[in-house]
Design an enzyme around this catalytic site. Structure first.
Site, PDB file in Angstrom:
ATOM      1  N   GLY A 166       1.221  -1.572  -0.094  1.00 57.54           N
ATOM      2  CA  GLY A 166       0.336  -0.064  -0.029  1.00 57.54           C
ATOM      3  C   GLY A 166       1.212   1.285   0.072  1.00 57.54           C
ATOM      4  O   GLY A 166       0.490   2.733  -0.564  1.00 57.54           O
ATOM      5  N   ARG A 183      14.134  -0.911   1.526  1.00 61.20           N
ATOM      6  CA  ARG A 183      14.813  -1.365   2.226  1.00 61.20           C
ATOM      7  C   ARG A 183      15.084  -2.536   1.062  1.00 61.20           C
ATOM      8  O   ARG A 183      15.403  -3.021  -0.058  1.00 61.20           O
ATOM      9  CB  ARG A 183      13.221  -2.158   2.556  1.00 61.20           C
ATOM     10  CG  ARG A 183      13.457  -3.112   3.590  1.00 61.20           C
ATOM     11  CD  ARG A 183      12.232  -3.990   4.074  1.00 61.20           C
ATOM     12  NE  ARG A 183      10.924  -4.339   3.424  1.00 61.20           N
ATOM     13  CZ  ARG A 183       9.766  -4.299   3.695  1.00 61.20           C
ATOM     14  NH1 ARG A 183       9.548  -4.053   5.110  1.00 61.20           N
ATOM     15  NH2 ARG A 183       8.691  -4.571   3.084  1.00 61.20           N
ATOM     16  N   ASP A 203      -2.317   7.322   2.650  1.00 64.63           N
ATOM     17  CA  ASP A 203      -1.628   8.071   1.367  1.00 64.63           C
ATOM     18  C   ASP A 203      -0.876   7.829   0.688  1.00 64.63           C
ATOM     19  O   ASP A 203      -0.469   8.309  -0.063  1.00 64.63           O
ATOM     20  CB  ASP A 203      -1.046   9.569   2.047  1.00 64.63           C
ATOM     21  CG  ASP A 203      -0.932   9.207   3.322  1.00 64.63           C
ATOM     22  OD1 ASP A 203      -0.157   7.942   3.175  1.00 64.63           O
ATOM     23  OD2 ASP A 203      -0.295   9.984   4.346  1.00 64.63           O
ATOM     24  N   GLY A 204      -0.743   6.306   1.287  1.00 64.43           N
ATOM     25  CA  GLY A 204       0.681   5.773   0.190  1.00 64.43           C
ATOM     26  C   GLY A 204       1.660   5.902   0.792  1.00 64.43           C
ATOM     27  O   GLY A 204       3.382   5.989   0.664  1.00 64.43           O
ATOM     28  N   ASP A 213       8.663  -6.065   8.652  1.00 65.54           N
ATOM     29  CA  ASP A 213       8.062  -4.797   8.818  1.00 65.54           C
ATOM     30  C   ASP A 213       8.451  -4.645  10.177  1.00 65.54           C
ATOM     31  O   ASP A 213       7.694  -5.511  10.749  1.00 65.54           O
ATOM     32  CB  ASP A 213       6.577  -5.861   8.401  1.00 65.54           C
ATOM     33  CG  ASP A 213       6.664  -4.722   6.652  1.00 65.54           C
ATOM     34  OD1 ASP A 213       7.348  -4.334   6.182  1.00 65.54           O
ATOM     35  OD2 ASP A 213       5.523  -5.683   6.273  1.00 65.54           O
ATOM     36  N   ASP A 233       1.322 -11.376   6.552  1.00 60.63           N
ATOM     37  CA  ASP A 233       1.728 -10.677   5.351  1.00 60.63           C
ATOM     38  C   ASP A 233       2.971 -10.202   6.076  1.00 60.63           C
ATOM     39  O   ASP A 233       3.323  -9.854   4.862  1.00 60.63           O
ATOM     40  CB  ASP A 233       0.631  -9.600   5.235  1.00 60.63           C
ATOM     41  CG  ASP A 233       0.122  -8.637   6.543  1.00 60.63           C
ATOM     42  OD1 ASP A 233      -0.304  -9.296   7.000  1.00 60.63           O
ATOM     43  OD2 ASP A 233       0.210  -7.288   6.653  1.00 60.63           O
ATOM     44  N   ASN A 234       3.530 -10.560   7.304  1.00 58.02           N
ATOM     45  CA  ASN A 234       4.780 -10.379   8.173  1.00 58.02           C
ATOM     46  C   ASN A 234       5.025 -11.126   7.760  1.00 58.02           C
ATOM     47  O   ASN A 234       6.438 -10.736   8.778  1.00 58.02           O
ATOM     48  CB  ASN A 234       4.219  -9.517   8.523  1.00 58.02           C
ATOM     49  CG  ASN A 234       3.855  -7.701   8.837  1.00 58.02           C
ATOM     50  OD1 ASN A 234       4.079  -7.232   7.785  1.00 58.02           O
ATOM     51  ND2 ASN A 234       3.117  -7.657  10.154  1.00 58.02           N
TER      52      ASN A 234
END
Length: 463
Positions: free
Chosen positions: A85, A170, A118-119, A252, A242-243
């Site tokens: 996102g 990253r 807002d990304g 993350d 998802d992590n």
């Protein structure tokens, strides 16, 4: 400059959305990781000449930026489609050891997976992830890395108000998650799951085959990783599927922390009210996540009952793998062989009774001064007498237990200063964290736990 390839972009288009980053107003450097740049085949000096690239304003040559799609269970509940996102995968580079590494911008602007966000990233999370991921690398823990960090020159609106923005670059062995497989499986995309299995094995476990081989690789990688976390008193905070990466790297760093006073039930997330991701529960959550991976792989069996049986048999090996890794780690922390890890368990029980500082207690064993950290010294003295009969290896203790960790109050100190335009505390802390196993005059103050006034007891998702 980095030489980009993009094998992920060769996968079916439904795996991602190809797109460019959203430009920022006035980018400037917060930090460049010279050592990592060199590992990637370039130099920090070269990186510094391309601030517009690492701010997302100019796409680098050869890159094919894309936002990955994935799903996931968050705090045990299926959340459906998630995805990058606020991140864009620029592509991959081959490092000086011949390994393929993802390079990703975090905070690069909205994507189709932003879910009305807002990304962007505030500067604070950039600072936290930079410091903690680089500390983990210095501690020898599998982790994503921080190549550089940029101030955007723009403000972002968060619950606490307007904050300065930042972008983190990253680096990871890959960004393939359990949730990546889950999303494809949830769409009934058997062909996609099969393609992702092949791609993941090719990148991370070329000596293994098929879905069972992938599950076995993930299981052993996660068993090792969680044992490393437990050995440092590290609490991830959001072990959602998802992590959890298939590479076995920590990813993350949101509401995470290294414990100070030892408390097995400690959590470090403002929303983990039930303690799902508490320190002591991390091995169980790793297995739960692996079971979700197994479920996502199950469509690859024509005979579902046979698949369930084979996957169940494989998953039952996790606790064996984890126990071996944890017992070796705990025994080494007290300078003994695995057969005597039970003494480490006894020490943890004593530490829990007095909330003794996790890092400092184990480190003090190397100088035989741990008794000074206990108010009731009699139980510790009894433990110490038993421990001494096994002739502990003090050099092993010093090699295994860090003197310095990124304590939460020090990270918050760096964030607060950076928000105010003062980067000195960030750079001072980063410098100390690069050499975590040394005790020096320069790092003496960083080895101290927070005072009650300094304590940061929880960190928050996205801040």
């Amino acid at each position: 400059m980095l030489a980009f390839e993009s094998t992920y972009a060769d996968l079916p288009a439904r795996f991602y959305t190809a797109m460019q980053a959203t430009a920022v107003a006035d980018p400037s450097w917060l930090a460049v990781n010279d050592g990592l740049a060199q590992d990637l085949g370039t130099s920090g000096a070269d990186i510094r000449t391309h601030v517009e690239v690492f701010a997302g304003n100019v796409p680098p040559a050869g890159a094919q930026p894309l936002a990955q799609v994935y799903g996931g269970h968050q705090f045990g509940h299926w959340s459906g489609q998630l995805g990058d996102g606020r991140a864009l995968l620029l592509g991959e580079v081959i490092d000086t050891q011949g390994n393929r590494r993802d390079v990703q911008l975090k905070g690069a602007g909205p994507t189709p997976y932003s879910r009305s966000g807002d990304g962007r990233s505030a500067l604070g999370p950039v600072v936290r992830e930079f410091l903690v991921s680089e500390a983990m690398a210095a501690l020898g823990v599998p982790t994503t890395r921080a190549l550089c960090a940029v101030r955007t020159g723009q403000q972002v609106l968060r619950q606490s108000g307007w904050e300065p923005g930042g972008i983190l670059t990253r680096v990871a062995a890959s960004h393939i998650r359990v949730g990546t497989f889950q999303w494809l499986a949830s769409q009934g995309d058997r062909e996609g799951v099969a393609a992702l299995v092949d791609y993941t094995l090719n990148r991370h476990a070329p000596d293994r085959e098929g879905p069972l081989g992938l599950l076995a690789h993930a299981m052993h990688a996660q068993a090792h990783l969680i044992a490393e976390w437990m050995g440092l008193g590290f609490i991830h905070g959001v072990m959602n599927t998802d992590n959890m990466t298939l590479s076995g790297e920590t990813i993350d760093y949101g509401p995470c922390a290294f414990m100070e006073g030892y408390a097995p039930g400690q959590v470090f997330s403002s929303i983990d009210q039930m303690g799902r991701y508490a320190y002591s529960n991390q091995p169980n959550i790793a297995l739960w996540n692996l079971a979700q991976l197994a479920t996502a792989l199950l469509p690859l069996w024509d005979d579902q009952e046979a698949g369930i049986a084979e996957m169940t048999d494989a998953l039952e090996q996790f606790h064996t793998a984890y126990a071996a890794a944890w017992e070796n780690k705990l025994a080494a922390k007290i300078g003994l062989e695995r057969a005597h890890f039970g003494l480490g368990v006894e020490l943890l029980e004593l530490m829990a009774e007095e909330r003794a500082d996790f890092t400092n207690t184990f480190r003090a064993l190397a100088s035989d001064t741990a008794h000074t950290l206990f108010t009731d010294t009699a139980p510790y003295a009894a433990w110490h007498a038993k421990w001494q009969t096994h002739a502990p290896d003090y050099a092993l203790i010093a090699r295994t237990n860090p003197a310095v960790i990124p304590r939460n109050h020090r990270i918050q100190e760096a964030i607060t200063a950076c928000d105010a335009g003062d980067d000195a505390p960030f750079h001072a802390l980063w410098d100390v964290l690069r050499d975590p196993f040394s005790e020096t005059d320069a790092n003496a103050s960083y080895r101290q736990p927070a005072t009650p006034e300094e304590a940061v007891t929880r960190t928050f998702c996205g801040t």
